[in-house]
Structures are given as structure tokens and as C-alpha cells.
Enzyme design. Structure first.
Site: not given
Length: 266
Positions: A47, A67
Site C-alpha cells: 500500500q 510513517e
């Protein structure tokens, strides 16, 4: 609508991406990152992360969401990472980062509470607006924000010892931080579950209430003794001076007692 852009995926140099300082997730477990990193080595980044251009015309980017994937990609030695480039202002960046983390259940309850508070304080959103944006009840938002009334050292201890939100809520029943710390130390020391912790806190509050009532009763008895002593003194004065007068007035927090004695005999 939080942002405008097509979901076109680009390959971006990892070195060109700057971290989001307002990332709501503050704790990244090493083991989780290593597991994700191993998966990325084998299957790649499935993703894409979400970024925005740091400045017009420059080839560097500001991370909006992903992150954990970015950190794991760096651990895996990737030079590039798939990313979707968005157009978003600072408020949108904060919202997107929060929504993604909440939907993925990546945040612990204290990180989530801090993120909600930041959206209110830094970007002027109401609890109702946050509720609508993240898809949670307003009462849920409100209850989580209440946890921030616990001092930082207690919140850190809750996170460090992986205690639940119900543990934290139970601590809010205690009115002072010193007692909260003492109770939390016992919970950690004895590894108490939620039910045991709630009982410990209820017992503590009941004991404190009993002691308070005993103290009030003692003070009540004491002031009665003082009043009776003064009244007896007044009665002795009256035997010698019939014109002496006694006054007593309840002032709320205290009693006012006065004895008036004429300078000349009646």
C-alpha cells in the site's frame, strides 16, 4: 473533502521524504518494524504512503501518512517507495494522518487522545467535527481527551506498562495526582487487571471517605466542646454581673461568639 488529487502512484526516493512532526503515533515497536521490513523485502510495499510536496518546484516531500511503512522500507534497504502525492494544507495533513492511524488501529488510546486535542487546539476543530471526520461517537472523543488530565509521568507509566484505557479511566476517579501515582504503582507492582484495579481504587476512595467523615465528626465534637466551655465561662460571669450578655452567630465556615461585659456594675 480533505484533499484534492488523483490517486496516481509514483515512485519516490526515500531520501527525499521528510517525516511528519505532527504524526499522532509516537511509539513504533522495533519488532513490528522488523516484521514489516521482512515482508517488504519479500513482497514490496503493497500500500503506497501518502505525501505532499514540501515546496512548489522542489523534489522533496512531506509525509502525510505511512510513517511505519516508510521506516520499514528504510530498514529493508529500499531506495524508492510507492507514494500518492496529495495537495493538502496543515490541517488536512493532521486529519489524514489521524484518520489513517485510527482506522488502522495503530494508535494507543493516549496517542489518539493527544491527536484529538491537537486538532482542537492547533486547528480549531470542535469535538463534533472530529467525530464526523474520524467516524467515532463524540462521547468517545470527549472521554479520550479527558485522559489527558492525567499528568505526563502517569500517562508515560500507563503506556510503558501497557495498561489499558479502562485502567486510565479508573485513575480519573481519584481526585489528586499523588494518590493516583501511589495506586498506579500498586497496579504495576502486582500486575492487576482492570477489575482488580477498579476494586483497589474503589476501596481506596471508600477508606478516604470514611476517614474524612471521622475527621469532620471530630472537628464537630471539638467545636461543641469549645462552645460549651465558653458558655460555662459566661454563666460564671453572669453570677457576678447580671448585665453581661452572650451572643452567638453562625457565619457559615465559623461561629462567632461574643460576651459583652459592662465596665460599671449594673
Amino acid at each position: 473533502m480533505l484533499f484534492k488529487s488523483k490517486n496516481k502512484v509514483s515512485e519516490i526516493e526515500v531520501s527525499q521524504i521528510r517525516a511528519n512532526p505532527d504524526q499522532p503515533r509516537k511509539i513504533f515497536e522495533r519488532k513490528e518494524l522488523e516484521e514489516l521490513s521482512n515482508s517488504i523485502r519479500e513482497f514490496g510495499v503493497i500500500q503506497p504512503i501518502v505525501v505532499k510536496r514540501a515546496a512548489e518546484g522542489k523534489e522533496d516531500y512531506f509525509l502525510i501518512a505511512g510513517e511505519r511503512r516508510l521506516r520499514a522500507a528504510k530498514m529493508a534497504g529500499l531506495a524508492k517507495i510507492p507514494a500518492i502525492i496529495r495537495e493538502a494544507d496543515e490541517k488536512d495533513v493532521a486529519l489524514i494522518a489521524l484518520v489513517e492511524n485510527v482506522q488502522r488501529e495503530n494508535l494507543n488510546y493516549l496517542e489518539e487522545a493527544a491527536a484529538y486535542y491537537s486538532l482542537m487546539e492547533d486547528y480549531g476543530l470542535t469535538q463534533s467535527e472530529i467525530s464526523r471526520r474520524v467516524g467515532k461517537q463524540q462521547s468517545t472523543i470527549s472521554n479520550k481527551i479527558r485522559l489527558l488530565s492525567l499528568p505526563p509521568e502517569l500517562r508515560e507509566a500507563l503506556s510503558k506498562n501497557q495498561l489499558t484505557e479502562r485502567h486510565a479511566r479508573a485513575l480519573l476517579k481519584i481526585p489528586d495526582n499523588e494518590s493516583r501515582k501511589q495506586i498506579l504503582d500498586k497496579i504495576v507492582l502486582h500486575n492487576l487487571n482492570v477489575k482488580q484495579s477498579e476494586k483497589l481504587i474503589d476501596d481506596f476512595l471508600e477508606k478516604r471517605d470514611r476517614e474524612r467523615k471521622r475527621g469532620e465528626q471530630y472537628l464537630h465534637i471539638n467545636y461543641k466542646i469549645y462552645v460549651n466551655t465558653i458558655k460555662k465561662a459566661y454563666e460564671s460571669i453572669r453570677e457576678a454581673e447580671k448585665q453581661a450578655k452572650y451572643f452567638q452567630e453562625d457565619k457559615g465556615d465559623f461561629l462567632e461568639l461574643r460576651i459583652v461585659i459592662p465596665k460599671k456594675a449594673g
